[in-house]
Scaffold this motif. Sequence first.
Motif, PDB file in Angstrom:
ATOM      1  N   MET A  89       0.804  -1.243   0.040  1.00 18.37           N
ATOM      2  CA  MET A  89      -0.030  -0.063   0.073  1.00 18.37           C
ATOM      3  C   MET A  89       1.202   1.285   0.094  1.00 18.37           C
ATOM      4  N   PHE A  96     -10.349   5.432   1.589  1.00 18.87           N
ATOM      5  CA  PHE A  96      -9.840   4.321   0.224  1.00 18.87           C
ATOM      6  C   PHE A  96     -10.948   4.622  -1.148  1.00 18.87           C
ATOM      7  N   LEU A  97     -11.889   5.418  -0.941  1.00 18.58           N
ATOM      8  CA  LEU A  97     -12.638   5.935  -2.002  1.00 18.58           C
ATOM      9  C   LEU A  97     -12.024   7.460  -2.835  1.00 18.58           C
ATOM     10  N   LEU A 109      -8.343   6.479  -4.093  1.00 22.55           N
ATOM     11  CA  LEU A 109      -7.961   5.556  -5.020  1.00 22.55           C
ATOM     12  C   LEU A 109      -9.054   7.126  -6.692  1.00 22.55           C
ATOM     13  N   ILE A 167      -6.515  -0.751 -11.788  1.00 23.71           N
ATOM     14  CA  ILE A 167      -7.714   0.161 -11.471  1.00 23.71           C
ATOM     15  C   ILE A 167      -8.633  -1.756 -11.418  1.00 23.71           C
ATOM     16  N   ALA A 191      -7.543  -4.859 -10.473  1.00 24.46           N
ATOM     17  CA  ALA A 191      -7.241  -4.973  -9.627  1.00 24.46           C
ATOM     18  C   ALA A 191      -8.596  -5.070  -8.914  1.00 24.46           C
ATOM     19  N   ALA A 192      -9.724  -4.323  -8.980  1.00 23.55           N
ATOM     20  CA  ALA A 192     -10.727  -4.582  -8.158  1.00 23.55           C
ATOM     21  C   ALA A 192     -11.447  -5.191  -8.468  1.00 23.55           C
ATOM     22  N   THR A 243      -9.897  -8.395  -6.796  1.00 22.39           N
ATOM     23  CA  THR A 243     -10.435  -8.470  -5.138  1.00 22.39           C
ATOM     24  C   THR A 243     -12.023  -9.018  -4.884  1.00 22.39           C
ATOM     25  N   LEU A 244     -12.737  -8.745  -5.604  1.00 21.92           N
ATOM     26  CA  LEU A 244     -13.868  -8.683  -5.386  1.00 21.92           C
ATOM     27  C   LEU A 244     -14.581 -10.069  -5.337  1.00 21.92           C
ATOM     28  N   ILE A 263      -7.612  -9.086  -1.237  1.00 22.91           N
ATOM     29  CA  ILE A 263      -6.494  -8.504  -1.438  1.00 22.91           C
ATOM     30  C   ILE A 263      -5.417  -8.647  -1.906  1.00 22.91           C
ATOM     31  N   ILE A 292      -4.804  -0.044  -3.371  1.00 27.32           N
ATOM     32  CA  ILE A 292      -5.773   1.211  -2.848  1.00 27.32           C
ATOM     33  C   ILE A 292      -7.036   0.908  -3.996  1.00 27.32           C
ATOM     34  N   ALA A 293      -7.134   0.144  -5.002  1.00 25.44           N
ATOM     35  CA  ALA A 293      -8.183  -0.533  -5.800  1.00 25.44           C
ATOM     36  C   ALA A 293      -8.780  -1.801  -5.268  1.00 25.44           C
ATOM     37  N   ALA A 294      -8.054  -2.200  -4.133  1.00 26.47           N
ATOM     38  CA  ALA A 294      -8.309  -3.412  -4.061  1.00 26.47           C
ATOM     39  C   ALA A 294      -8.286  -3.443  -2.534  1.00 26.47           C
ATOM     40  N   LEU A 295      -8.287  -2.527  -1.587  1.00 30.26           N
ATOM     41  CA  LEU A 295      -8.833  -2.084  -0.176  1.00 30.26           C
ATOM     42  C   LEU A 295      -9.830  -1.121  -0.518  1.00 30.26           C
ATOM     43  N   CYS A 296     -10.222  -0.682  -1.376  1.00 32.66           N
ATOM     44  CA  CYS A 296     -11.530  -0.289  -1.922  1.00 32.66           C
ATOM     45  C   CYS A 296     -12.504  -0.671  -1.920  1.00 32.66           C
ATOM     46  N   ALA A 297     -12.178  -1.791  -2.640  1.00 34.98           N
ATOM     47  CA  ALA A 297     -13.647  -2.265  -3.211  1.00 34.98           C
ATOM     48  C   ALA A 297     -13.329  -3.266  -1.822  1.00 34.98           C
ATOM     49  N   VAL A 298     -12.592  -4.089  -1.440  1.00 36.60           N
ATOM     50  CA  VAL A 298     -12.953  -4.677  -0.280  1.00 36.60           C
ATOM     51  C   VAL A 298     -13.560  -3.961   0.987  1.00 36.60           C
TER      52      VAL A 298
END
Lengths: 230, 104
Positions: free
Chosen positions: A79, A176-177, A180, A192, A195-196, A199-200, A212, B49-55
Motif C-alpha cells: 500500500m 479508500f474511495l 482511489l 484499477i 485489481a478491483a 479482489t471482489l 486483497i 488502493i483499488a483492492a482495499l477500496c473494493a474490499v
Amino acid sequence: MGEARAQFAQGMVAGLPVVLGYFPIAFSFGVAASRAGFSAAETTAFSLIVYSGAAQFLAVALVAAGTPLLVAGFTLVAMGVRHLAYGPALMKHAGQGRTRRAWIWAFGLTDEVFGVALGDLARGRRFSEAFMAGLGLAAYLAWVSGSWAGALAGGGALAAYPAVEAGLGFMLPALFLALLLSILSRRQMPVILIAAGVTLGVTLAVSATAGILAGMLAGALTGALRRATA
Amino acid sequence: MRPEIVMLALAVGACTWAFRALPFRFDLTGLTPEGWLSRLLAATGPAAIAALCAVSVLPLVKGAAPPAPLGAGLGAVIGLWVWRRSVVLATLGGALAYGAVFAL
C-alpha cells in the motif's frame, strides 16, 4: 536561521487545514483500534511509527481478522509504494542539493502533506526544507494526538451516539474511495479495474485477505506487463 | 504491548519512511519511464488502493449498510473530491453525510 524559522512557521500555518482534517480521522482510528482490541499504547505507537492513515486502518482490520503477520506486513508495505511518486514530483521544484535533510522531513510526507506542498509550490512558493518540516510536524502532531484521544475514549465511547458511530464506521471506505479518486487516471484504469475485479471475485470465493493479495498482484502485474503506450 | 504488533509497526513504518525518503537520495527519475520496473512500481500503489477500496465497500453494498446513508456518503466523497481535490475533505464530508442521513 531567521529565514528558516519563518519558513518553518509558515509551514505549520499552511498545515492547519490538514490538522483540522487529520484529528477526527485519527480519532476514529483510535476508536476502531480500541474496538479491535489494541491497547492505547499500541494504538499510539502505531501512529507514532507508521504514520499512514490507510495502512493503519487496514492493519487494525487485518490483525483483528487474525491475518498472518507476514501477509499483513506484505499487504501494508505494498500500500505504501504509492509514496515513491511523491519525492520525484517535489524534486522537480526543489532542484538538486536542496533536499539534504529530506531523510528527516520526508517521514511526514503523507498524501495530504504532499498535496498541500505541491499546491503551494504551484502557486509560486519557493521550495524550503524548513517549510516542509513545519507542514509535516503540524500534521504529525494532529495525527498522533487524535489517535491517542480516540484510543483513550475507547471502543464503546460512541455507543450512545449511533449516528456518530455510523459516520466514523464509514470513514475507512470513504478514505479508500477518496484515495482511489486521487490516483485515478486513464493510464492506470486497466490496473484499477483488474485489481478491483480480482479482489471482489476472490473475496467472494475465498476470503477478504486472499482477495486483497490476489487483487494487488493482478493489478501490479497488469501494469508491469502492459505494452508501453505513447 | 504485544511484541508482534510492535514488530509489524516497525517493519511497515520503516518501509513507509523509505518509500517517502529514498527518492530524494536516489533519483528515481533516472528510471526508464517505460521500463518494466517503473511500470510495476507505478501500478502497485493504484492496485493496492483499488483492492482495499473494493474490499471495504463490498460489505456495505452486500446489504450490511442501509442504502440511503451509503448513497449519501459515496455521493459526498465523489462530489467533494471533484470540487476540492482534497482526500481529507472528501473523507470527512463522506463520513459526515453518512452519519447525518443515518440519523434521519
